[in-house]
Enzyme design. Structure first.
Site, PDB file in Angstrom:
ATOM      1  N   HIS A  46       0.828  -1.206   0.000  1.00 40.45           N
ATOM      2  CA  HIS A  46       0.000   0.000   0.000  1.00 40.45           C
ATOM      3  C   HIS A  46       0.866   1.260   0.000  1.00 40.45           C
ATOM      4  O   HIS A  46       0.605   2.206  -0.751  1.00 40.45           O
ATOM      5  CB  HIS A  46      -0.915   0.000   1.231  1.00 40.45           C
ATOM      6  CG  HIS A  46      -1.661   1.281   1.439  1.00 40.45           C
ATOM      7  ND1 HIS A  46      -2.931   1.494   0.966  1.00 40.45           N
ATOM      8  CD2 HIS A  46      -1.297   2.431   2.068  1.00 40.45           C
ATOM      9  CE1 HIS A  46      -3.325   2.713   1.287  1.00 40.45           C
ATOM     10  NE2 HIS A  46      -2.350   3.305   1.960  1.00 40.45           N
ATOM     11  N   GLU A  47       1.896   1.272   0.819  1.00 48.94           N
ATOM     12  CA  GLU A  47       2.776   2.438   0.884  1.00 48.94           C
ATOM     13  C   GLU A  47       3.576   2.606  -0.411  1.00 48.94           C
ATOM     14  O   GLU A  47       3.743   3.726  -0.910  1.00 48.94           O
ATOM     15  CB  GLU A  47       3.725   2.310   2.076  1.00 48.94           C
ATOM     16  CG  GLU A  47       3.043   2.125   3.425  1.00 48.94           C
ATOM     17  CD  GLU A  47       2.067   3.243   3.733  1.00 48.94           C
ATOM     18  OE1 GLU A  47       2.236   4.370   3.230  1.00 48.94           O
ATOM     19  OE2 GLU A  47       1.102   2.991   4.483  1.00 48.94           O
ATOM     20  N   HIS A  54       1.751   4.384  -3.226  1.00 45.62           N
ATOM     21  CA  HIS A  54       1.710   5.850  -3.245  1.00 45.62           C
ATOM     22  C   HIS A  54       2.803   6.409  -4.155  1.00 45.62           C
ATOM     23  O   HIS A  54       2.612   7.433  -4.811  1.00 45.62           O
ATOM     24  CB  HIS A  54       1.869   6.403  -1.830  1.00 45.62           C
ATOM     25  CG  HIS A  54       0.632   6.275  -0.989  1.00 45.62           C
ATOM     26  ND1 HIS A  54      -0.559   6.860  -1.339  1.00 45.62           N
ATOM     27  CD2 HIS A  54       0.411   5.621   0.180  1.00 45.62           C
ATOM     28  CE1 HIS A  54      -1.478   6.587  -0.411  1.00 45.62           C
ATOM     29  NE2 HIS A  54      -0.913   5.834   0.508  1.00 45.62           N
ATOM     30  N   GLU A 110      -6.006   7.225  -1.453  1.00 43.21           N
ATOM     31  CA  GLU A 110      -5.824   6.124  -0.505  1.00 43.21           C
ATOM     32  C   GLU A 110      -6.516   4.868  -1.015  1.00 43.21           C
ATOM     33  O   GLU A 110      -5.959   3.767  -0.944  1.00 43.21           O
ATOM     34  CB  GLU A 110      -6.373   6.517   0.872  1.00 43.21           C
ATOM     35  CG  GLU A 110      -5.516   7.511   1.634  1.00 43.21           C
ATOM     36  CD  GLU A 110      -4.133   6.960   1.946  1.00 43.21           C
ATOM     37  OE1 GLU A 110      -4.018   5.758   2.285  1.00 43.21           O
ATOM     38  OE2 GLU A 110      -3.161   7.716   1.843  1.00 43.21           O
TER      39      GLU A 110
END
Length: 317
Positions: A204-205, A208, A245
């Site tokens: 997930h990070e 970004h 997000e």
């Protein structure tokens, strides 16, 4: 002559800015309104397209901010398209906003430029210990570093530095620091989750970076500061953050082979009822938010865990 309700004129002016600006095509104002309505009431084909939703909302900010710049660059004034149908009183009423609007536009652009300079040349060059003095950062385990490098390679991005947060609360975030991008993961996250779930959180990070979220959110915040007198910008900016997000969740699912591990991780965090208070920062992409404030949720930059789980499950349908 038509005498428009003055309160409506003031409301539109504060939300959108001038309806027609000298030197701009007549189609400009209708275009901005159409794009805004399309973004806020997007159809089913955009319901699950968080990329499309965030880009559309960003276009609204671009149009609004461009209009503000036009006021400064051209030094223009309001001009009604059908002035012969509008009373002299209304035109005089409009004229009282001329100097105010120009002054506020200048203040907003100067303030936004100051914020951008601080974030780019000040905050982004600080080490993690200066950015978050309330936390202690340690060297990340080699296994976590290898996982981050593998995910970054899979995503096609430069692997960030990895740090371990000395905290028992399950938490992870990625931010810009003096050494570039830094991904921080807490001890509590590693202890609370299974390896596959941890990998999904790290993905997930990494997402970004793959989705260029830092640049997009930076501009969204820059525009909001510049448009500080336009209440609509205070709703659009956090909506863009929330959409990015959700997009990071979707991208992470593709990196790890499905949404299952991330959904499982989010459920564990939700069941633990952790309340994570993270510093408010343009440069931070935080993994979790557990607040459920219904009244002020439109101003939150992080979607709730329930909303994220629901969106990930919808992807599997």
């Amino acid at each position: 002559m038509i005498d428009f309700p003055r309160f409506l004129i003031v409301l539109v002016w504060f939300l959108l800015g001038p309806l027609h600006v000298h030197g701009l095509p007549d189609i400009f104002a209708p275009l901005m309104i159409i794009v805004m309505l399309f973004a806020l009431a997007s159809g089913a084909f955009l319901k699950r397209s968080f990329r499309g939703r965030s880009v559309t909302l960003l276009c609204v900010l671009v149009l609004m901010f461009y209009q503000t710049l036009q006021l400064i660059v051209m030094g223009v004034h309001f001009e009604l398209t059908h002035s012969d149908l509008v009373s002299v009183g209304i035109r005089h009423f409009f004229s009282i906003f001329l100097d105010i609007n120009l002054g506020l536009a200048i203040i907003g652009v100067v303030a936004a430029s100051g914020v951008a300079a601080y974030l780019e040349f000040g905050k982004a060059r600080l080490p993690l210990t200066r950015l978050f003095p309330e936390y202690r950062f340690l060297a990340a385990p080699l296994q976590i570093q290898r996982t981050v490098k593998r995910l970054a390679s899979r995503a096609g991005v430069q692997p960030p530095q990895v740090s371990l947060i000395d905290s028992g609360i399950p938490w992870a975030f990625i931010t810009r620091s003096r050494k570039g991008f830094v991904l921080a993961v807490s001890v509590g996250l590693l202890e609370a989750l299974q390896p596959a779930e941890v990998q999904a959180c790290l993905a997930h990070e990494i997402s970004h970076l793959k989705n260029n979220d830092f640049a997009l959110r930076f501009f969204a915040t820059f525009a909001k500061v510049g448009l500080f007198t336009r209440p609509l910008s205070y709703l659009i900016e956090p909506a863009i953050y929330r959409a990015r997000e959700h997009l990071a969740d979707s991208t992470a699912s593709s990196l790890v082979g499905g949404p299952g591990p991330l959904v499982s991780a989010l459920r564990k965090i939700r069941e633990a009822h952790y309340e994570i208070a993270t510093p408010s920062s343009v440069g931070v992409a935080c993994l979790f938010r557990t607040s459920k404030d219904r009244w002020f949720g439109v101003f939150d930059k992080q979607p709730t865990l329930d909303a994220r789980i629901k969106a990930l499950q919808a992807d599997t349908v």
